[in-house]
Design an enzyme around this catalytic site. Structure first.
Site: not given
Ligand code: AQP
Length: 343
Positions: A123, A209, A206
């Site tokens: 990030k 969002k 991965k």
């Molecule tokens: N691609 C994924 N596959 C499986 N699990 C996922 N999680 C997120 N993306 C995947 C799981 O969702 C939970 C919440 O994650 P988060 O929103 O707190 O942060 P993150 O993991 O950083 O998710 P994003 O969507 O990628 O958010 P941004 O883009 O804002 O960084 C966690 O349990 C995560 O493992």
């Protein structure tokens, strides 16, 4: 959760997990987190789930969008089956103890531990000097989220495993330095066919969002046409589908679509391939779209219904925060005593 996951003795079996309101929910959040939260709520655990807005602001969030995303995330939890009568469901910034315990953990965690975190490296990118201090300290706040509830188990997607391991290191160092057995050594629980849902455009990234490409992800609010179009355009390779999982090796995009199908159908990858082995993607993609729409559209419809009454969502979050504080406040108080602060 499956058998074989060890519960630390002397601590109530309690699950904590959180999701950032940093945008709309994706299929990755659903399969890696929400679907499993609803399942674990029915098992032999106390369950505490949080909208981690303090984490979200470690990268810039537009204030109006943050409030909307937080309410929509709460709607997403409930529509996915998390019941505020069975689970504590709340918003992190309403329980000040999270930030307070995080400060203590900032003094326990070491710079070198934080620098090794892959999420920080991903990030912050090359320009680490311009990243927020909060983004660097993110894992210490996450440790506070978990340990404030003495959570013994944390269901997460594979991407968060390293942060839960750091939580264990922080708990162990605190217990060791202060000669106590106060914080549990929490287990990450990473289970299911889709613990790492990948981008539909690039099988090595991965699904996220915050990916600039909306075509890379399925949003929980996408309608049937959008889901079908994204799956139709999802990147694949020219081969057909194999009959066994071994045949997906070195084919990340193909593996991703099969994993998604398996997780949505509650089947193993081998079961899915026994049915679809030999088919071309032109046949498999419509099957996947149909399944995704069947599983996701009741959830998005329910989310839209809940979002029509934001005051009700706010009331649920306030009530959840009261319940969360009742667990968190004594843990923080005891932590301050252990550290030697005058109370
Ligand atoms: N691609 C994924 N596959 C499986 N699990 C996922 N999680 C997120 N993306 C995947 C799981 O969702 C939970 C919440 O994650 P988060 O929103 O707190 O942060 P993150 O993991 O950083 O998710 P994003 O969507 O990628 O958010 P941004 O883009 O804002 O960084 C966690 O349990 C995560 O493992």
């Amino acid at each position: 959760m499956s058998e074989g996951v060890q519960t630390p003795p002397a601590f109530t079996k309690r699950v904590f997990s959180g999701i950032q309101p940093s945008g709309g929910l994706t299929l990755g959040n659903y399969l890696g987190a929400l679907k499993r939260f609803a399942e674990v709520q029915e098992q032999d655990y106390e369950t505490v789930f949080c909208m981690v807005d303090l984490h979200a602001i470690t990268v810039w969030q537009d204030p109006d969008k943050l409030a909307h995303a937080t309410r929509e995330l709460c709607a997403g939890f409930i529509a996915s089956g998390v019941d505020p009568k069975k689970s504590v469901l709340f918003n992190q910034s309403q329980v000040a103890e999270h930030a307070q315990l995080a400060w203590i953990f900032n003094t326990v965690a070491r710079m070198g531990w934080m620098q090794r975190m892959t999420q920080w490296k991903d990030k912050a990118g090359k320009n680490t000097q311009n990243a927020s201090l909060g983004l660097f300290a993110y894992p210490a706040l996450m440790a506070a989220d978990i340990l404030l509830y003495h959570a013994t188990h944390v269901p997460v997607g594979d991407d968060q495993k390293q942060h839960v391991e750091l939580t264990r290191d922080i708990a162990a160092k605190f217990n060791h330095d202060y000669k106590v057995d106060f914080f549990p050594i929490t287990e990450p629980v990473i289970e299911g066919a889709a613990t790492r849902v990948m981008s539909l455009r690039d099988g090595s990234k991965k699904m996220s969002k915050s990916d600039p490409s909306d075509m890379s992800r399925i949003n929980m609010t996408d309608d049937a046409d959008a889901i079908a179009s994204k799956i139709r355009k999802a990147r694949t390779d020219p081969e057909g589908l194999p009959s066994e999982a071994e045949g997906l090796k070195d084919r990340p995009e193909a593996r991703n679509l099969v994993n998604i199908y398996a997780a949505l159908a509650n089947q193993s990858v081998d079961q899915v391939l026994a049915d679809v082995g030999g088919k071309q993607f032109s046949e498999f993609k419509p099957m996947l779209s149909e399944l995704a729409v069947a599983k996701l559209s009741p959830i998005s419809t329910e989310m839209a219904r809940l979002m029509r009454d934001p005051a009700e969502i706010d009331a649920i979050l306030r009530d959840g925060a009261d319940q969360a504080r009742a667990i968190a406040a004594p843990v923080l108080e005891r932590t301050y005593e252990i550290v030697g602060m005058v109370r």
